[in-house]
Design an enzyme around this catalytic site. Structure first.
Site, mmCIF file in Angstrom:
data_model
loop_
_atom_site.group_PDB
_atom_site.id
_atom_site.type_symbol
_atom_site.label_atom_id
_atom_site.label_comp_id
_atom_site.label_asym_id
_atom_site.label_seq_id
_atom_site.Cartn_x
_atom_site.Cartn_y
_atom_site.Cartn_z
ATOM 1 N N LYS A 28 85.071 72.141 -4.560
ATOM 2 C CA LYS A 28 85.927 72.180 -3.374
ATOM 3 C C LYS A 28 86.131 73.619 -2.905
ATOM 4 O O LYS A 28 85.990 73.923 -1.723
ATOM 5 C CB LYS A 28 87.280 71.523 -3.697
ATOM 6 C CG LYS A 28 88.129 71.319 -2.454
ATOM 7 C CD LYS A 28 89.549 70.920 -2.814
ATOM 8 C CE LYS A 28 89.620 69.560 -3.438
ATOM 9 N NZ LYS A 28 90.180 68.548 -2.564
ATOM 10 N N ARG A 97 95.593 72.092 -5.020
ATOM 11 C CA ARG A 97 94.646 71.008 -5.325
ATOM 12 C C ARG A 97 93.664 71.425 -6.408
ATOM 13 O O ARG A 97 93.205 72.556 -6.431
ATOM 14 C CB ARG A 97 93.809 70.666 -4.082
ATOM 15 C CG ARG A 97 94.573 70.033 -2.952
ATOM 16 C CD ARG A 97 93.616 69.912 -1.768
ATOM 17 N NE ARG A 97 94.324 69.636 -0.544
ATOM 18 C CZ ARG A 97 94.559 68.406 -0.081
ATOM 19 N NH1 ARG A 97 94.130 67.364 -0.738
ATOM 20 N NH2 ARG A 97 95.218 68.238 1.030
ATOM 21 N N GLY A 106 89.756 61.627 -7.738
ATOM 22 C CA GLY A 106 91.013 60.996 -8.122
ATOM 23 C C GLY A 106 91.405 61.198 -9.577
ATOM 24 O O GLY A 106 92.395 60.640 -10.041
ATOM 25 N N MET A 108 92.065 64.183 -11.198
ATOM 26 C CA MET A 108 93.016 65.265 -11.473
ATOM 27 C C MET A 108 94.094 65.291 -10.394
ATOM 28 O O MET A 108 94.179 64.379 -9.592
ATOM 29 C CB MET A 108 92.266 66.580 -11.578
ATOM 30 C CG MET A 108 91.442 66.646 -12.860
ATOM 31 S SD MET A 108 90.548 68.177 -13.006
ATOM 32 C CE MET A 108 89.411 68.083 -11.671
ATOM 33 N N ARG A 341 81.699 68.239 1.264
ATOM 34 C CA ARG A 341 80.777 68.274 0.108
ATOM 35 C C ARG A 341 79.583 67.404 0.444
ATOM 36 O O ARG A 341 79.618 66.623 1.401
ATOM 37 C CB ARG A 341 81.472 67.790 -1.159
ATOM 38 C CG ARG A 341 81.899 66.366 -1.041
ATOM 39 C CD ARG A 341 82.651 65.873 -2.248
ATOM 40 N NE ARG A 341 83.195 64.582 -1.860
ATOM 41 C CZ ARG A 341 84.182 63.975 -2.456
ATOM 42 N NH1 ARG A 341 84.790 64.529 -3.465
ATOM 43 N NH2 ARG A 341 84.588 62.798 -2.055
ATOM 44 N N HIS A 457 82.135 47.006 -25.129
ATOM 45 C CA HIS A 457 81.100 46.286 -25.870
ATOM 46 C C HIS A 457 80.220 45.488 -24.912
ATOM 47 O O HIS A 457 78.992 45.538 -24.975
ATOM 48 C CB HIS A 457 81.786 45.350 -26.886
ATOM 49 C CG HIS A 457 80.826 44.526 -27.678
ATOM 50 N ND1 HIS A 457 80.432 43.261 -27.280
ATOM 51 C CD2 HIS A 457 80.149 44.794 -28.814
ATOM 52 C CE1 HIS A 457 79.572 42.779 -28.157
ATOM 53 N NE2 HIS A 457 79.377 43.694 -29.104
ATOM 54 N N SER A 791 51.219 58.495 -30.497
ATOM 55 C CA SER A 791 52.113 57.850 -29.532
ATOM 56 C C SER A 791 53.495 57.783 -30.175
ATOM 57 O O SER A 791 53.648 57.222 -31.269
ATOM 58 C CB SER A 791 51.599 56.455 -29.192
ATOM 59 O OG SER A 791 52.504 55.840 -28.307
ATOM 60 N N CYS A 859 55.710 55.493 -26.308
ATOM 61 C CA CYS A 859 55.705 54.072 -25.949
ATOM 62 C C CYS A 859 57.003 53.381 -26.326
ATOM 63 O O CYS A 859 57.121 52.172 -26.179
ATOM 64 C CB CYS A 859 54.505 53.365 -26.558
ATOM 65 S SG CYS A 859 54.519 53.361 -28.351
ATOM 66 N N TYR A 879 51.272 61.199 -21.349
ATOM 67 C CA TYR A 879 51.682 60.010 -20.606
ATOM 68 C C TYR A 879 52.960 59.420 -21.187
ATOM 69 O O TYR A 879 53.343 59.736 -22.315
ATOM 70 C CB TYR A 879 50.573 58.941 -20.614
ATOM 71 C CG TYR A 879 50.316 58.315 -21.965
ATOM 72 C CD1 TYR A 879 51.050 57.215 -22.406
ATOM 73 C CD2 TYR A 879 49.331 58.824 -22.812
ATOM 74 C CE1 TYR A 879 50.820 56.648 -23.640
ATOM 75 C CE2 TYR A 879 49.092 58.266 -24.052
ATOM 76 C CZ TYR A 879 49.838 57.172 -24.471
ATOM 77 O OH TYR A 879 49.625 56.618 -25.695
HETATM 78 C C1 PEP Z 1 58.890 52.152 -31.202
HETATM 79 O O1 PEP Z 1 59.317 52.086 -32.343
HETATM 80 O O2 PEP Z 1 59.324 52.960 -30.364
HETATM 81 C C2 PEP Z 1 57.880 51.203 -30.748
HETATM 82 C C3 PEP Z 1 57.351 51.310 -29.555
HETATM 83 O O3 PEP Z 1 57.600 50.207 -31.589
HETATM 84 P P1 PEP Z 1 58.481 48.877 -31.680
HETATM 85 O O4 PEP Z 1 59.546 48.947 -30.654
HETATM 86 O O5 PEP Z 1 57.540 47.754 -31.459
HETATM 87 O O6 PEP Z 1 58.965 48.956 -33.075
#
Ligand code: PEP
Ligand code: MG
Length: 908
Positions: A28, A97, A106, A108, A341, A457, A791, A859, A879
C-alpha cells in the site's frame, strides 16, 4: 532497492517512496508513493517502514529514533495542511492503516479519524458545518480505537449502536441525528473505560502512537498468522503503517467512496467496473452495511469527479501495465485516491487480460506468461455448473478442492459407501471429517463440511484425492444424528435430497444443477478449434500455450498405462510416457496370476503353479505393450517393471484366517486353504510400503521381471516389423544399491540379447532406474554407472525421506501439521525443496558428473504441480511426467519457468 543511508530511516513521506520498495513500505505504501509521484490526488501522508515494525515486534519497543522521525513528518504534514493534529478549532485528522508487502485483505487493522477528542469534535463540526458528521466521525474513532488498540470486544459497541437505533426508532445509521450520535459518543467512552480500565486518550499524539503500535501488533493477530500460513507468506516480514490525512466521503450527498477495477476482474472484459456508496466512509463499502451503487452513479451526480476518475484509472493501467484496483473517496466534489494495487482476478480473467495487453502492445508474450499460472489453467479445466438464474443457492463455503459435484446427501461415511456401492452419486455432508471418514470420502462425488478451513482434514484429504470439496460452510447447521441440515434461511435438506457443490467457488446449490464440460478441456482434447474464435478464453489459452511450448526447455511426458490414456495424453501435448506402472496391468482377472507367482515363491506345496501363471501372463503383457507402443509411436515410453504393494496382490489374511478357524470348528480338512494361509502369513508385511517391493521382488521371484522384459522385447520387435518406431525404455523400481540395479540389468540384457539374436532385430533399449529412496539419491554417482536414465519417484522419495507413509498420514495428522504451520503445503502436493528437493538436486548433479548424457526425469505426482515444476527446471531435469489431465498445466509451467528464471524474483 534501498541504499544503506535510506535503510536507517523509519519514516518516508509518500513523495519519497517508490513502487518497487514493497519490502520496506509494504504494497500500500509503495503504491501510494507511486501515485503521489505520478501527480495523482493522494491525500498527503507518510509510511512507517516494515523495519520499524520488525524492531517493535522483536523488542516490544519502537526503534529509539522513530519518535523524532514521526514528529518531523507529522510537523511537515501539519504545515502542508495548515492545521495541527487534533487542533481544537480545525483539527487535522489522520488514518492509520496497515500495509504489508503481500496483500492480506482484512487481516490487519486500521484506525480512522485519529486526532478527534472532546474539544476538536466541535472544531470539526464548525469547519464541516455539520454536527452530525463530527459526532459520527468521533464515534467511529472510539469504536475502532476501542476494538483495535484497546482490544475491546466489538459487540459492546454494536450493542450500543443497536440500542441507539432502537431509541431513535430508525433502522439505518444514517438516520441517527447529531444528538443521537453525541449520546453514543458518551456511551462508547464509558464502554472504553469499563472494558479497558483506562480513559480514551484525549491527547492526539498519544492516539496516533498507540494506533501505530496496534497496527504493528496486528501483524501477529491470530487471523493474520493463519492467513500467512495458508498463503505461505513469511512471518518475519512485518507490516508497514501508513499515516494519511483524512478525507471524508461522509460529508453529505456530494461525497462518497468507492472501489473500482480498470477491467472486470471476474471475466477480464475491458471497461471500468466498481461500486460506489454515496455519503459513506470506506469501511461502509467493505462492511456491506448498505447496498452499493454501480460506478455510473457518480457519473450522474458528479461528472467532473467521474471523468477525472476514469482518466486516472487509464493512467494507472498504462503505468502499471496491468489490471489495477483502486479505492477512492469524493469529498464535496473533490476526488481523492486512497489506494491502488495490481488487482486480483479469476483464472479466466487472467488469461483474457494477459492476451488483451499483448494485443494492446502493453506487454510482450513472455510477460503475458508471467501473468497466468498453472493453477489458473487447472481451474479452467474442471467442469463447471451451468450459469442460470434458476439455480437456488443454499450457501457459500470455502472453495477447498475444485470441481462440480452433484449427488444425494448422506451424513455418514458408512452410508456414503453403502449408497455409492449401489451406484448412487452421493455428497458426503459432515460437520467436519476425521480419519474414520476416508472410505466415505472416497465413495462420494463430493464432500461438504460446515466447519474448518482450507487446511482442515476434509480439505487436505479431498485435494489429495482430487475430489470436489466445499468446507467451512458455517451457515449450515448440520445434524448428523438425525440426518438433516438447516440453512440460515430456514431451508432444510434431508438425507437423500440432492445438492450440487462447486469446489471452485464454494457455492452450494439445492437440487441438481446441470454440469458443463470446460471449453478449455475440450480444446485440449481436440474438440474445439482455437482459431474459430467462438470463445475468446480458448483463444487466449491457445496463444499462451503456444508461447509456453516455444519457450520451455523441459519436455513433458505422461504417466499412462493404457493406450487410451496414452492417446489422451498425446492430444494434451505429451511427448512420451514417463511412467507406465505395469502393476496396473494386473488388476481384475489378471490379479490371480500375479498372486500365484508370488505365493509359489514361498515354496509351500500346492499353493500355486508359478510357471503356468507366468506363461499365462506373457502373451497378455506383450499385447499390452504393442498397444501402448503403437499409441505412443515415435515417442519414448518408459515402462517400469512391476512394483506392487504386496498386500494388494495377496489373498486377505484375515479372511483366510477366519475361513480356517471356521473349518477347524467344523472339523473340515481344507488343505489348500491351510497351505495358502501359511504362505500368506509368511509373506504378510506390517508395512508394505517398506517391504518386498520393486526390484526386491524382481530379484527374489525368478521369472517375474524376465517375463515382462521378454514381453517388451517381443512387442518392440513386432512394432518394428510392422514399420513402427517404438521407443521403449526399461525402468527398474525402488533401487537402493547399484548391485540391485546391476543384477536386474543383467537379466534384462540377457533376454534382449536372446530375442535380438533370434529375430535379427537390434534391441538396444535404454535401461534405467527410479530414484525413490534416499540411498539411491546418495549413491547416484554409482547408480549412474549402471543406469542410462534416472526418473525421480518423488512420491516414494517423499515418503522415505520423511519416514511416513502417505496412506497412513494424509488422513490422520496432516491437517494438524498444516494448521500448525509445520507444512506450508502437503509435501505430496508440492515438492519439499529443502529436503526431498535437495536429494533430487544432489542425485542429478552426481549422476550427470558420472554420465554426462544421463537422462533425468521425474514421474512422481509432483511432475504436474506448478511450484514443483519451477523447481525441476532449476534442477536441470530433462522432463517431467504427470497424469494426462495435468499435461497442459505442466507445459504452461515449464514455459513460465524459463521466462521467470530470466526475470522475476519473489521472496514470499
Ligand atoms: C513414485 O514413487 O514417485 C512413483 C512414481 O512411483 P509410485 O507412485 O508408483 O510408487
Ligand atoms: Mg514409487
Amino acid at each position: 532497492m534501498t541504499t544503506s543511508a535510506q535503510r536507517h530511516r523509519f519514516v518516508y513521506a509518500f513523495a519519497e517512496g517508490h513502487r518497487d520498495w514493497k519490502d520496506l513500505l509494504g504494497g500500500k505504501g509503495a503504491n501510494l508513493a507511486e501515485m503521489t509521484n505520478l501527480g495523482l490526488p493522494v491525500p498527503p501522508g507518510f509510511t512507517i517502514t516494515t523495519e520499524a515494525c520488525r524492531h517493535y515486534l522483536e523488542t516490544g519497543h519502537e526503534p529509539p529514533q522513530l519518535r523524532d522521525e514521526l514528529v518531523e513528518h507529522l510537523t511537515a504534514l501539519e504545515s502542508r495542511m495548515h492545521k495541527r493534529l487534533g487542533q481544537a478549532d480545525d483539527p487535522l485528522l489522520v488514518s492509520v492503516r496497515s500495509g504489508a508487502k503481500f496483500s492480506m485483505p482484512g487481516m490487519m487493522e486500521t484506525v480512522l479519524n485519529v486526532g478527534l477528542n472532546d474539544e476538536s469534535v466541535h472544531g470539526l463540526a464548525e469547519q464541516s458545518g455539520s454536527q452530525r458528521f463530527a459526532f459520527d466521525s468521533y464515534r467511529r474513532l472510539l469504536q475502532m480505537f476501542g476494538k483495535t488498540v484497546l482490544h475491546i470486544e466489538g459487540s459492546h459497541f454494536d450493542d450500543a449502536m443497536a440500542d441507539a437505533k432502537r431509541r431513535a426508532d430508525v433502522s439505518d445509521d444514517l438516520e441517527l441525528d447529531a444528538d443521537d450520535l453525541a449520546r453514543l459518543v458518551d456511551e462508547y467512552k464509558v464502554i472504553i473505560t469499563r472494558h479497558s480500565g483506562q480513559e480514551f486518550p484525549q491527547d492526539p499524539t498519544m492516539q496516533l502512537r498507540m494506533a501505530i503500535h496496534a497496527v504493528f501488533e496486528s501483524w501477529n493477530a491470530p487471523r493474520a498468522v493463519s492467513y500467512r500460513r495458508q498463503e505461505r507468506i513469511r512471518s518475519e516480514l512485518g507490516t508497514a503503517v501508513n499515516v494519511c490525512a483524512m478525507v471524508f466521503g461522509n460529508l453529505g450527498a456530494d461525497s462518497g467512496t468507492g472501489v473500482a477495477f480498470t477491467r472486470d476482474p471476474a471475466s477480464g472484459a475491458r471497461g471500468v467496473y466498481g461500486d460506489y456508496l454515496p455519503n459513506a466512509q470506506g469501511e461502509d463499502v467493505v462492511a456491506g452495511i448498505r447496498n452499493t451503487l454501480p460506478l455510473s452513479e457518480p457519473e450522474r451526480t458528479d461528472q467532473r469527479s467521474h471523468g477525472e476518475l476514469l482518466t486516472i484509472m487509464a493512467t494507472l493501467e498504462s503505468h502499471y501495465r496491468d489490471l489495477c484496483d483502486i479505492e477512492f473517496t469524493i469529498e464535496r466534489g473533490k476526488l481523492w485516491m486512497l489506494q491502488t494495487r495490481i488487482g486480483k482476478r479469476t483464472a479466466a480473467a487472467a488469461f483474457r487480460i494477459a492476451t488483451q495487453l499483448v494485443d494492446e502492445h502493453v506487454i510482450d508474450l513472455d510477460e503475458a506468461l508471467t501473468r497466468v499460472t498453472g493453477t489458473h489453467l487447472a481451474q479452467l479445466m474442471f467442469p463447471s455448473f451451468e450459469d442460470s438464474d434458476a439455480r437456488e443457492r443454499l450457501t457459500t463455503g470455502i472453495a477447498a478442492s475444485p470441481g462440480a459435484a452433484v449427488g444425494r446427501v448422506v451424513f455418514s461415511s458408512t452410508q456414503a459407501a453403502h449408497w455409492a456401492s449401489n451406484g448412487e452419486d452421493v455428497i458426503l455432508v459432515r460437520r467436519e471429517t476425521n480419519p474414520d471418514d476416508l472410505d466415505g470420502m472416497m465413495a462420494a462425488r463430493g464432500v461438504l463440511t460446515s466447519r474448518g478451513g482450507k487446511t482442515s482434514h476434509a480439505a487436505v484429504v479431498a485435494r489429495g484425492m482430487g475430489k470436489t470439496c466445499v468446507c467451512g460452510a458455517d451457515e449450515l447447521a448440520v445434524d448428523e444424528r438425525s440426518g438433516h441440515l438447516t440453512a440460515n434461511n430456514g431451508v432444510v435438506i434431508n438425507e437423500g435430497d440432492t445438492l450440487s457443490i462447486d469446489g471452485a467457488t464454494g457455492e452450494v446449490f439445492v437440487g441438481a444443477v446441470p454440469v458443463t464440460p470446460s471449453p478449455v478441456t475440450r480444446y485440449f482434447a481436440g474438440e474445439l478449434d482455437p482459431t474459430e474464435a467462438h470463445d475468446d478464453l480458448v483463444t487466449a489459452v491457445h496463444r499462451l500455450m503456444r508461447h509456453a511450448d516455444h519457450r520451455r526447455r523441459l519436455h513433458i511426458r505422461a504417466n499412462a498405462d493404457t493406450p487410451e490414456d496414452a492417446m489422451r495424453a498425446r492430444r494434451m501435448g505429451a511427448e512420451g510416457i514417463g511412467l507406465c506402472r505395469t502393476e496396473h496391468m494386473f488388476l481384475g482377472e489378471r490379479r490371480k496370476a500375479i498372486e500365484d507367482v508370488i505365493l509359489a515363491s514361498v515354496g509351500i506345496d500346492g499353493t500355486a503353479d508359478q510357471e503356468a501363471a507366468l506363461e499365462s501372463l506373457a502373451p497378455l503383457q506383450e499385447a499390452d505393450f504393442v498397444a501402448l507402443l503403437t499409441a505412443m509411436d515415435g515417442q519414448p515410453v518408459t515402462i517400469r517393471l512391476i512394483d506392487p504393494p504386496l498386500h494388494e496382490f495377496l489373498p486377505d489374511l484375515t479372511e483366510l484366517a477366519v475361513h480356517v478357524a471356521v473349518a477347524d470348528e467344523r472339523g473340515e480338512e481344507l488343505t489348500h486353504t491351510r497351505h495358502l494361509l501359511t504362505a500368506v502369513r509368511r509373506l504378510h508385511e506390517r508395512n508394505p510400503m517398506l517391504g518386498l517391493r520393486g526390484v526386491r521382488l524382481g530379484l527374489v521371484i525368478p521369472g517375474l521381471f524376465t517375463t515382462q522384459i521378454r514381453a517388451i522385447a517381443e512387442a518392440t520387435v513386432q512394432r518394428i516389423m510392422a514399420g513402427g518406431n517404438p521407443r521403449p525404455q526399461i525402468m527398474i523400481p525402488l533401487v537402493g544399491s547399484v548391485q540391485e540395479l546391476e543384477l536386474a540389468k543383467d537379466q534384462a540384457r540377457a533376454v534382449l540379447r536372446e530375442i535380438s539374436e533370434r529375430t535379427g532385430v537390434p534391441l538396444d533399449l535404454p535401461i534405467g532406474t527410479m530414484i525413490e529412496l534416499p540411498r539411491a539419491a546418495l549413491t547416484a554417482g554409482e547408480l549412474a554407472d549402471a543406469a542410462e536414465f534416472f526418473s525421480f519417484g518423488t512420491n516414494d522419495l517423499t515418503q522415505t525421506t520423511w519416514g511416513f507413509s502417505r496412506d497412513d498420514v494424509e488422513g490422520s495428522f496432516f491437517s494438524a501439521y498444516l494448521e500448525k504451520g509445520i507444512f506450508g503445503v502437503s509435501p505430496f502436493e508440492s515438492i519439499d525443496t529443502e529436503g526431498v528437493g535437495r536429494l533430487v538436486g544432489l542425485a542429478a548433479a552426481e549422476g550427470r558428473s558420472q554420465r554426462p548424457a544421463l537422462e533425468l526425469g521425474v514421474c512422481g505426482e509432483h511432475g504436474g504441480d506448478p511450484d514443483s515444476i519451477q523447481f525441476f527446471e532449476h534442477a536441470g531435469l530433462d522432463y517431467v511426467s504427470c497424469s494426462p489431465f495435468r499435461v497442459p498445466v505442466a507445459r504452461l509451467e515449464a514455459g513460465r519457468a524459463v521466462v521467470r528464471n530470466e526475470t522475476v524474483s519473489d521472496d514470499r
